[in-house]
Every structure is written in C-alpha cells, then in structure tokens.
Design a protein around this motif. Structure first.
Motif, PDB file in Angstrom:
ATOM      1  N   MET A 127       0.764  -1.201  -0.147  1.00 50.50           N
ATOM      2  CA  MET A 127       0.012   0.036   0.132  1.00 50.50           C
ATOM      3  C   MET A 127       0.836   1.162   0.080  1.00 50.50           C
ATOM      4  N   GLN A 128       1.942   1.046   0.818  1.00 51.06           N
ATOM      5  CA  GLN A 128       2.998   2.292   0.565  1.00 51.06           C
ATOM      6  C   GLN A 128       3.714   2.750  -0.337  1.00 51.06           C
ATOM      7  N   ASP A 129       3.697   1.622  -1.355  1.00 55.76           N
ATOM      8  CA  ASP A 129       4.163   1.725  -2.946  1.00 55.76           C
ATOM      9  C   ASP A 129       3.216   2.548  -3.599  1.00 55.76           C
ATOM     10  N   LEU A 130       1.926   2.269  -3.333  1.00 53.52           N
ATOM     11  CA  LEU A 130       0.863   2.994  -4.251  1.00 53.52           C
ATOM     12  C   LEU A 130       0.907   4.116  -3.724  1.00 53.52           C
ATOM     13  N   LYS A 131       0.981   4.636  -2.566  1.00 55.70           N
ATOM     14  CA  LYS A 131       0.792   5.897  -1.981  1.00 55.70           C
ATOM     15  C   LYS A 131       2.177   6.861  -2.741  1.00 55.70           C
ATOM     16  N   GLU A 132       3.142   6.284  -2.662  1.00 57.04           N
ATOM     17  CA  GLU A 132       4.274   6.816  -3.267  1.00 57.04           C
ATOM     18  C   GLU A 132       4.011   7.100  -4.784  1.00 57.04           C
ATOM     19  N   LYS A 133       3.675   6.128  -5.440  1.00 57.01           N
ATOM     20  CA  LYS A 133       3.206   6.513  -6.852  1.00 57.01           C
ATOM     21  C   LYS A 133       2.205   7.417  -7.023  1.00 57.01           C
ATOM     22  N   GLU A 134       1.326   7.506  -6.358  1.00 55.12           N
ATOM     23  CA  GLU A 134       0.368   8.646  -6.316  1.00 55.12           C
ATOM     24  C   GLU A 134       1.123  10.233  -6.137  1.00 55.12           C
ATOM     25  N   SER A 135       2.124  10.094  -5.250  1.00 54.95           N
ATOM     26  CA  SER A 135       2.758  11.338  -5.028  1.00 54.95           C
ATOM     27  C   SER A 135       3.668  11.609  -6.355  1.00 54.95           C
ATOM     28  N   ARG A 136       4.242  10.706  -7.000  1.00 51.89           N
ATOM     29  CA  ARG A 136       4.971  10.789  -8.105  1.00 51.89           C
ATOM     30  C   ARG A 136       4.124  11.441  -9.216  1.00 51.89           C
ATOM     31  N   VAL A 137       2.878  10.925  -9.479  1.00 52.37           N
ATOM     32  CA  VAL A 137       2.006  11.468 -10.183  1.00 52.37           C
ATOM     33  C   VAL A 137       1.474  12.905 -10.304  1.00 52.37           C
ATOM     34  N   GLU A 138       1.291  13.210  -8.923  1.00 50.42           N
ATOM     35  CA  GLU A 138       1.108  14.466  -8.554  1.00 50.42           C
ATOM     36  C   GLU A 138       2.217  15.589  -9.100  1.00 50.42           C
ATOM     37  N   ILE A 177      -5.338   0.309 -12.111  1.00 48.26           N
ATOM     38  CA  ILE A 177      -5.363  -1.333 -12.416  1.00 48.26           C
ATOM     39  C   ILE A 177      -4.715  -1.874 -11.099  1.00 48.26           C
ATOM     40  N   ALA A 178      -3.987  -1.262 -10.462  1.00 47.99           N
ATOM     41  CA  ALA A 178      -3.360  -1.809  -9.033  1.00 47.99           C
ATOM     42  C   ALA A 178      -4.634  -1.604  -7.833  1.00 47.99           C
ATOM     43  N   TYR A 179      -5.282  -0.604  -8.033  1.00 45.67           N
ATOM     44  CA  TYR A 179      -6.253  -0.601  -6.862  1.00 45.67           C
ATOM     45  C   TYR A 179      -7.415  -1.559  -7.289  1.00 45.67           C
ATOM     46  N   ALA A 180      -7.781  -1.644  -8.666  1.00 46.30           N
ATOM     47  CA  ALA A 180      -8.741  -2.725  -9.037  1.00 46.30           C
ATOM     48  C   ALA A 180      -8.291  -4.299  -8.630  1.00 46.30           C
ATOM     49  N   GLU A 181      -7.040  -4.511  -8.715  1.00 47.12           N
ATOM     50  CA  GLU A 181      -6.718  -5.816  -8.393  1.00 47.12           C
ATOM     51  C   GLU A 181      -6.736  -6.098  -6.887  1.00 47.12           C
ATOM     52  N   ILE A 182      -6.683  -4.885  -6.104  1.00 45.97           N
ATOM     53  CA  ILE A 182      -6.933  -5.299  -4.622  1.00 45.97           C
ATOM     54  C   ILE A 182      -8.275  -4.915  -4.144  1.00 45.97           C
ATOM     55  N   ARG A 183      -9.218  -4.716  -5.131  1.00 48.08           N
ATOM     56  CA  ARG A 183     -10.507  -4.550  -4.749  1.00 48.08           C
ATOM     57  C   ARG A 183     -10.960  -3.326  -4.157  1.00 48.08           C
ATOM     58  N   ASP A 184     -10.322  -2.212  -4.144  1.00 47.63           N
ATOM     59  CA  ASP A 184     -10.404  -0.948  -3.642  1.00 47.63           C
ATOM     60  C   ASP A 184     -11.143  -0.258  -4.951  1.00 47.63           C
ATOM     61  N   PHE A 185     -12.174  -0.703  -5.393  1.00 43.83           N
ATOM     62  CA  PHE A 185     -12.794  -0.022  -6.464  1.00 43.83           C
ATOM     63  C   PHE A 185     -13.407   1.342  -6.377  1.00 43.83           C
ATOM     64  N   ALA A 186     -13.692   1.884  -5.313  1.00 48.04           N
ATOM     65  CA  ALA A 186     -13.886   3.300  -4.904  1.00 48.04           C
ATOM     66  C   ALA A 186     -12.676   4.115  -5.247  1.00 48.04           C
ATOM     67  N   VAL A 240      -0.565  10.395 -16.972  1.00 48.05           N
ATOM     68  CA  VAL A 240      -1.536   9.543 -17.724  1.00 48.05           C
ATOM     69  C   VAL A 240      -1.074   8.052 -17.430  1.00 48.05           C
ATOM     70  N   LEU A 241       0.139   7.673 -17.879  1.00 51.84           N
ATOM     71  CA  LEU A 241       0.652   6.342 -17.462  1.00 51.84           C
ATOM     72  C   LEU A 241       0.718   5.975 -15.893  1.00 51.84           C
ATOM     73  N   GLY A 242       0.987   6.946 -14.977  1.00 48.60           N
ATOM     74  CA  GLY A 242       0.786   6.538 -13.753  1.00 48.60           C
ATOM     75  C   GLY A 242      -0.390   6.457 -13.086  1.00 48.60           C
ATOM     76  N   LEU A 243      -1.351   7.289 -13.596  1.00 47.08           N
ATOM     77  CA  LEU A 243      -2.657   7.300 -13.115  1.00 47.08           C
ATOM     78  C   LEU A 243      -3.200   5.823 -13.576  1.00 47.08           C
ATOM     79  N   TYR A 244      -3.065   5.522 -14.865  1.00 42.02           N
ATOM     80  CA  TYR A 244      -3.464   3.949 -15.714  1.00 42.02           C
ATOM     81  C   TYR A 244      -2.913   3.086 -14.675  1.00 42.02           C
ATOM     82  N   GLU A 245      -1.836   2.870 -14.345  1.00 45.20           N
ATOM     83  CA  GLU A 245      -1.046   1.840 -13.601  1.00 45.20           C
ATOM     84  C   GLU A 245      -1.632   1.873 -11.964  1.00 45.20           C
TER      85      GLU A 245
END
Length: 347
Positions: A1-12, A32-41, A24-29
């Motif tokens: 989960m920390q990796d996803l937070k860091e990636k969100e920071s890089r996207v911003e 997909i990552a959040y959908a995989e862990i079923r955090d659909f919201a 765009v590439l970062g958001l797309y990835e």
C-alpha cells in the motif's frame, strides 16, 4: 500500500510539472493496481482524475473502465448471483455490478422487525437466507399474510414510490441475511445502467407473493369498505399550510370510503405522477345518494400511486377528516358522480 501512495505522489509531481504523458501512464497503472486489490472506490476516483487530466487519453480511460468492471464482476459472491440468477440474467455486466455494489449486507435475528406497517422507510430488501413473516393489522387483530424465503424481495411498493407508507409488517422468524437497497441508488446509477431500474421493477412485481397471499386467504387489507363510483372530481395540490401549489385539474372517480378516495388520471411523465405521492390535495366531487346529489369537499394526502398502461395512474387519497359513514352507506355502488364539478376549490 505504501508503494501505491508513493506512486500517487509521483503522479501529482508529474501533473505539477506539466508532464501529462507520465501522469496518464502513472494514473492508469494506479487504477489497475487498486482494482486488483478490490479498492474499487479508489480506482474509480483515480479514473475520474485521469479524465480530468487528459480527456483525450481515450484508450487508457476506456481500458481502465473495462478492467474495473471485470474485477468487480469477479469479486461478486457467486452464491448470491446463483440465488438471484433470474434477476442478474437480464442485466449487463455494468448493470450487475451497479446493483451488487449498491447493496448493503445485513444479518438480523428472529423477531427483529425489518419494518412496520405505516413506516415511511423505502428500502428494498433482497432476502438471501432465512424466513420473514408478513402481517398486517385489521382493527385490533394482527393478520398473517404469509412467509417469504431466499430469493424473494420485500419492500418494492415503497421503494418504487407506489405507496408512501409500508402496508404490512415484515418480521424475521429465523436468522436472516438480507441485502438492502436504498432508493437513492437509482439516482446514482449512470447512463450505462439506465435499464437497471426497469429490470428491477419488473422482477420485483413479477415475483411479488403478496397479492397471491391475500388472494389465497381471501383477505382484504382495507379497514373501510369502498364504494365504486363513476364520474369526475376536481383536484388541486396544496402546500402544508393549505395554500394552492397547482392549478386545479380533473380526475376520474374510482371509489370512496369514509376514510379516503381514489381517482385516476393520465400523465405524460411518470415523474409528474409520482411527485404527487405524499402531497396534500384538495378535492371536490358529487355523489349520487338516495336520489340526490351530495357535494363532497375534502383535503387529504396522496398515500399511494399505481401505474397502468398508456400513462394512466391511480391515486389513493386518505382524508384528513373522514366523510360521515352514514353518507357512504347510502351511495349507490357504480353510480355516477353526476355533472362534472367546476374547478373552484376554495375549501
């Protein structure tokens, strides 16, 4: 989960730097990552962000949406879908997901009252497990209607705004598992799920056991006898202080009792007809009683709206103050209300 937070920071960071391609590439990835862990919201929030950043990223927007729907579908409880196969069979993937993820799961013990006769709660309940007893009051007696089980729905009348109040009581007699749907969900369903409400409506009333329960027991829930009457009446919508909200219009008389009246009318839009539910109305009509014409002027509340083919609706009104029973007793059944009343509705 920390990796996803860091990636969100890089996207911003990419967004602030004006590097739209990397964003765009970062958001797309991330989607997909959040959908995989079923955090659909979270996945859907990021997809909205993607569209905001670059509406022309058509491929990424479309593909991420498809992946979210696929992952949602894979996460649906297979036992639930199997039980409600007749409903889900008529829904698209997007509609099935919209319905399933709008449901609130609840477990209740015996004797917990799901709702009572007269309640204005509008939830629709899909019963997955257990048995629910349906009953209603007639005078000082509670009359048994029947028992529903897994695969049955309860509460459709108020959910679809056909009645303002619950017309019976629903009480679990065993531990039950229900999935509750609030009517606000229908407002949140998107364009791609516009068929969902009509499919759900057809399913609920096609499989509604209540009419069969009453027919089988030869039971009438009405507390007062109603006298069929033909003719017209004048109607006007009022506010809570008794001030008129609409111009008067005419309705076709159906029947009358000491406690209320029903009439029909045609409306081009269903929303116009349903908007009368719960409204205060003033009405004026005449009834043929023992050779004379008796005028009735009343204020009441629309407590039920029923739709019929060709945009016709029946409205059931409960009077604020009853009509004398002795007058109702001398109204000739199927009589005409006589000359059409004028639209002067000062009461």
């Amino acid at each position: 989960m920390q990796d996803l937070k860091e990636k969100e920071s890089r996207v911003e960071d990419s967004i602030r730097e004006g590097n739209t391609g990397a964003a765009v590439l970062g958001l797309y990835e991330l989607i997909i990552a959040y959908a995989e862990i079923r955090d659909f919201a979270k996945a859907e929030t990021l997809r909205d962000r993607l569209y905001e950043i670059d509406p022309m990223a058509i491929r990424e927007i479309a593909q991420s949406g498809d992946i979210i729907e696929q992952k949602k579908s894979q996460a649906i409880d297979s036992e639930h879908v199997q039980l409600w196969a007749d409903l889900y069979h008529n829904l698209s993937l997007e509609e099935s997901n919209a319905l399933y993820y709008s449901l609130a799961h609840h477990d209740y013990e015996p004797d917990f009252v799901l709702f009572r006769e007269g309640d204005t709660d509008r939830h629709l309940y899909l019963l997955d497990k257990g048995l629910i007893r349906l009953s209603f009051q007639k005078g000082d007696k509670e009359l048994y209607m029947g028992t529903i089980g897994p695969g049955d729905t309860v509460g459709a009348e108020t959910f679809f705004a056909r009645t303002r109040e619950r017309t019976f009581t629903a009480t679990p007699v065993t531990p039950v598992t229900v999935n509750a749907l609030h009517p606000s969900a229908t407002e949140e369903w998107q364009q791609e799920t516009k068929n969902l409400s009509s499919v759900l409506y057809d399913f609920c009333f096609r499989n509604d056991p209540i009419a069969d329960f009453l027919k089988g027991h030869k039971t009438d829930r009405r507390k007062e006898n109603r006298v069929p009457v033909q003719g017209t009446l004048a109607v006007r919508v009022m506010d809570s202080k008794g001030n008129p909200l609409s111009r008067p219009f005419k309705g076709e008389f159906q029947d009358i009792s000491s406690q209320g009246i029903s009439f029909s009318n045609s409306f081009k839009k269903e929303s116009t007809a349903q908007a009368l539910l719960g409204r205060s109305i003033a009405l004026k009509t005449r009834v043929h009683a023992e050779g004379s014409q008796e005028e009735i002027r009343k204020v009441g509340q629309v407590v039920a709206v029923q739709s019929h083919p060709f945009s016709e609706y029946t409205f059931h009104v409960r009077f604020d103050r009853p009509v004398p029973q002795k007058l109702v007793n001398i109204i000739k059944p199927e009589s005409t209300s006589g000359k059409s009343p004028d639209l002067d509705l000062e009461i």
